[in-house]
Design a protein around this motif. Structure first.
Motif, PDB file in Angstrom:
ATOM      1  N   ASP A 174      -2.210   8.825   8.140  1.00  0.00           N
ATOM      2  CA  ASP A 174      -2.189   7.984   9.336  1.00  0.00           C
ATOM      3  C   ASP A 174      -2.979   6.692   9.078  1.00  0.00           C
ATOM      4  O   ASP A 174      -4.172   6.745   8.781  1.00  0.00           O
ATOM      5  CB  ASP A 174      -2.821   8.791  10.479  1.00  0.00           C
ATOM      6  CG  ASP A 174      -2.779   8.048  11.807  1.00  0.00           C
ATOM      7  OD1 ASP A 174      -2.677   6.806  11.805  1.00  0.00           O
ATOM      8  OD2 ASP A 174      -2.865   8.735  12.845  1.00  0.00           O
ATOM      9  N   PRO A 175      -2.313   5.526   9.187  1.00  0.00           N
ATOM     10  CA  PRO A 175      -3.009   4.250   8.907  1.00  0.00           C
ATOM     11  C   PRO A 175      -4.293   4.062   9.728  1.00  0.00           C
ATOM     12  O   PRO A 175      -5.219   3.406   9.262  1.00  0.00           O
ATOM     13  CB  PRO A 175      -1.968   3.197   9.277  1.00  0.00           C
ATOM     14  CG  PRO A 175      -0.649   3.894   9.187  1.00  0.00           C
ATOM     15  CD  PRO A 175      -0.907   5.337   9.515  1.00  0.00           C
ATOM     16  N   SER A 176      -4.355   4.651  10.918  1.00  0.00           N
ATOM     17  CA  SER A 176      -5.562   4.449  11.732  1.00  0.00           C
ATOM     18  C   SER A 176      -6.738   5.294  11.236  1.00  0.00           C
ATOM     19  O   SER A 176      -7.848   5.177  11.734  1.00  0.00           O
ATOM     20  CB  SER A 176      -5.276   4.736  13.207  1.00  0.00           C
ATOM     21  OG  SER A 176      -5.034   6.119  13.380  1.00  0.00           O
ATOM     22  N   ARG A 233      -7.361   5.277   7.899  1.00  0.00           N
ATOM     23  CA  ARG A 233      -7.545   4.723   6.552  1.00  0.00           C
ATOM     24  C   ARG A 233      -8.227   3.344   6.628  1.00  0.00           C
ATOM     25  O   ARG A 233      -8.346   2.766   7.693  1.00  0.00           O
ATOM     26  CB  ARG A 233      -6.167   4.576   5.868  1.00  0.00           C
ATOM     27  CG  ARG A 233      -5.443   5.873   5.573  1.00  0.00           C
ATOM     28  CD  ARG A 233      -5.999   6.601   4.368  1.00  0.00           C
ATOM     29  NE  ARG A 233      -6.059   5.768   3.169  1.00  0.00           N
ATOM     30  CZ  ARG A 233      -6.636   6.159   2.024  1.00  0.00           C
ATOM     31  NH1 ARG A 233      -7.178   7.351   1.915  1.00  0.00           N
ATOM     32  NH2 ARG A 233      -6.666   5.352   0.982  1.00  0.00           N
ATOM     33  N   ARG A 237       0.839  -1.205   0.000  1.00  0.00           N
ATOM     34  CA  ARG A 237       0.000   0.000   0.000  1.00  0.00           C
ATOM     35  C   ARG A 237       0.867   1.246   0.000  1.00  0.00           C
ATOM     36  O   ARG A 237       1.949   1.256   0.550  1.00  0.00           O
ATOM     37  CB  ARG A 237      -0.894  -0.005   1.242  1.00  0.00           C
ATOM     38  CG  ARG A 237      -2.046  -0.949   1.124  1.00  0.00           C
ATOM     39  CD  ARG A 237      -2.787  -1.059   2.420  1.00  0.00           C
ATOM     40  NE  ARG A 237      -3.518   0.169   2.772  1.00  0.00           N
ATOM     41  CZ  ARG A 237      -4.391   0.240   3.767  1.00  0.00           C
ATOM     42  NH1 ARG A 237      -4.642  -0.824   4.512  1.00  0.00           N
ATOM     43  NH2 ARG A 237      -5.019   1.363   4.025  1.00  0.00           N
ATOM     44  N   ASP A 247      -1.012   4.424   0.358  1.00  0.00           N
ATOM     45  CA  ASP A 247      -1.834   5.430   1.054  1.00  0.00           C
ATOM     46  C   ASP A 247      -1.369   5.645   2.489  1.00  0.00           C
ATOM     47  O   ASP A 247      -1.375   6.771   2.993  1.00  0.00           O
ATOM     48  CB  ASP A 247      -3.322   5.027   1.022  1.00  0.00           C
ATOM     49  CG  ASP A 247      -3.582   3.674   1.673  1.00  0.00           C
ATOM     50  OD1 ASP A 247      -2.895   2.693   1.313  1.00  0.00           O
ATOM     51  OD2 ASP A 247      -4.475   3.594   2.546  1.00  0.00           O
ATOM     52  N   THR A 248      -0.926   4.549   3.139  1.00  0.00           N
ATOM     53  CA  THR A 248      -0.558   4.648   4.548  1.00  0.00           C
ATOM     54  C   THR A 248       0.803   5.328   4.746  1.00  0.00           C
ATOM     55  O   THR A 248       1.220   5.574   5.869  1.00  0.00           O
ATOM     56  CB  THR A 248      -0.549   3.249   5.186  1.00  0.00           C
ATOM     57  OG1 THR A 248       0.082   2.349   4.277  1.00  0.00           O
ATOM     58  CG2 THR A 248      -1.958   2.748   5.440  1.00  0.00           C
TER      59      THR A 248
END
Ligand code: DGY
Length: 416
Positions: free
Chosen positions: A191-193, A195, A184, A186-187
């Motif tokens: 912030d992955p949290s 997404r 990925r 996007d992360t």
């Protein structure tokens, strides 16, 4: 308000790539379909010519079948996944193979209403009209095989509400085995949290690979997809665009396009009633594979107010929004649902584009006060946290990407 206006214009200019605008740099480095149409509404406030170009560029990449793809990969950029090679759609300029909410018909009508010289844009409108009409025809031909008057999305990215709670149950049916390993991107930008999860990404990718194996024959994908969802918001945007396109066509003497689009809108509005939930005070999605309504009070069922639903329904929707009780409206999922997540993308956060369409619909349905509250909340979010991609409805905290194009465009509309 002058400072706010100038800041919004600056963002639109910074993200302008000449004939199209990127949603934000880094996270989204290409042209996205509904982002572009809503961006044009902002551009209209300072450069009308540029606004029309935005829509013309999008439709220059329409597929021969009529579909308008959700991403146009104008220029290679490794910062985004999944890129053109994953899609493998084999188009002259690479595009994705799925579509997005059909907001173009609405946007064109709004652009004509704002035009300083209507005569001057008539030729451009006349050229776009049959293209938008072909897109609408494609929807009913390929996404409504049983002639219900409602169209299905085949991938969450089509609704634009990527990780909504709405898709949790239908996603149980989407396998993940056999997908090509991937990384990925996007992360790395957000912030992955805030997404979607890996489990969701695996399913996004499985669907893409499944459709690619069918060589993107858009007449085959519906029946072959384990994910077929009738989303009230997605349908409402299409019906509003059909009605608006019919008005435009009538003005230009294109009676065939006018009659066809009036009929889509009228049939659709009647069929939408089947998605109403009295218990939730809003519309719900229907899972077309099981035939059942999906018990998930998301903003998709509130966005339905964007088309001409009965006034009593609009009043009830206004009450439902007020009942959310969040400091900033409109939450993308009901805070009364345990699955609500104030920071995770479409499972709770507020989005200005959605606010704009809901406020527009409420105002048309006579709910001026409710509409005014939404515009005030939208501008308050900008004042507090800047032009973010989305916001926490409780705290107003900025989430996702920054300097976001369509957020800036909507601010220009809210200020107008
Ligand atoms: C993404 O990649 O996050 C997009 O929403 C897909 O359109």
């Amino acid at each position: 308000t002058d400072a706010l206006r100038n800041a919004a214009i600056d963002i639109l200019k910074t993200n302008d790539r000449g004939r199209y605008t990127v949603p934000t740099k880094g996270l989204y480095p290409f042209q996205w379909n509904w982002d572009s149409c809503l961006t044009a509404l902002g551009q209209c406030h300072f450069d009308e010519n540029r606004a029309w170009t935005e829509i013309e560029t999008l439709f220059a990449h329409q597929w021969p079948c009529g579909m308008v793809p959700h991403i146009i990969f104008h220029q290679m950029d490794d910062g985004y996944f999944p890129g053109p090679h994953i899609w493998g759609t084999d188009r002259p300029v690479p595009t994705s193979g799925i579509t997005q909410p059909a907001v173009a018909g609405f946007a064109l009508k709004r652009m004509l209403d704002c035009a300083s010289d209507r005569q001057a844009v008539t030729d451009r409108l006349r050229a776009l009209l049959p293209k938008v009409a072909a897109w609408h025809r494609w929807f009913f031909a390929t996404r409504d095989p049983h002639d219900e008057g409602l169209v299905a999305i085949l991938h969450p990215w089509e609704a634009g509400r990527d990780n909504s709670v709405d898709w949790d149950d239908p996603f149980d049916r989407v396998p993940t085995d056999g997908i090509t390993p991937y990384t990925r991107r996007d992360t790395m930008h957000a912030d992955p949290s805030h997404r979607p999860t890996k489990a969701q990404y695996d399913r996004y990718l499985w669907l893409v690979e499944h459709f690619r194996a069918l060589r993107w024959d858009t007449s085959k994908l519906h029946d072959a997809s384990p994910f077929q969802v009738v989303d009230p918001g997605f349908n409402a945007i299409l019906f509003r665009s059909c009605a608006d396109l019919a008005d435009l066509a009538e003005d230009l003497g294109e009676s065939g396009i006018a009659a066809e689009n009036r009929s889509y809108a009228a049939r659709g509005l009647a069929a939408l009633e089947g998605l109403w939930s009295d218990a939730h005070g809003q519309y719900l999605c229907r899972d077309r594979v099981t035939g059942a309504l999906i018990d998930s009070a998301s903003v998709g069922g509130i966005l339905a107010v964007f088309c001409a639903i009965p006034q009593a329904r609009a009043a009830r929707i206004a009450a439902t929004i007020a009942g959310h009780g969040t400091r900033y409206c409109v939450a993308s999922h009901s805070p009364h649902d345990p699955r609500f997540d104030a920071k995770r993308y479409w499972r709770g956060p507020v989005w200005l584009v959605v606010n704009y369409m809901i406020a527009d619909g409420l105002a048309r349905a006579g709910q001026q006060d409710a509409a005014a509250k939404i515009s005030a909340a939208s501008l308050a979010l900008i004042g507090k946290s800047g032009f973010a991609e989305y916001y926490d409805p409780m705290t107003g905290e900025a989430l996702g990407g920054g300097e976001f194009t369509w957020t800036a465009a909507m601010v220009l509309e809210f200020l107008a």
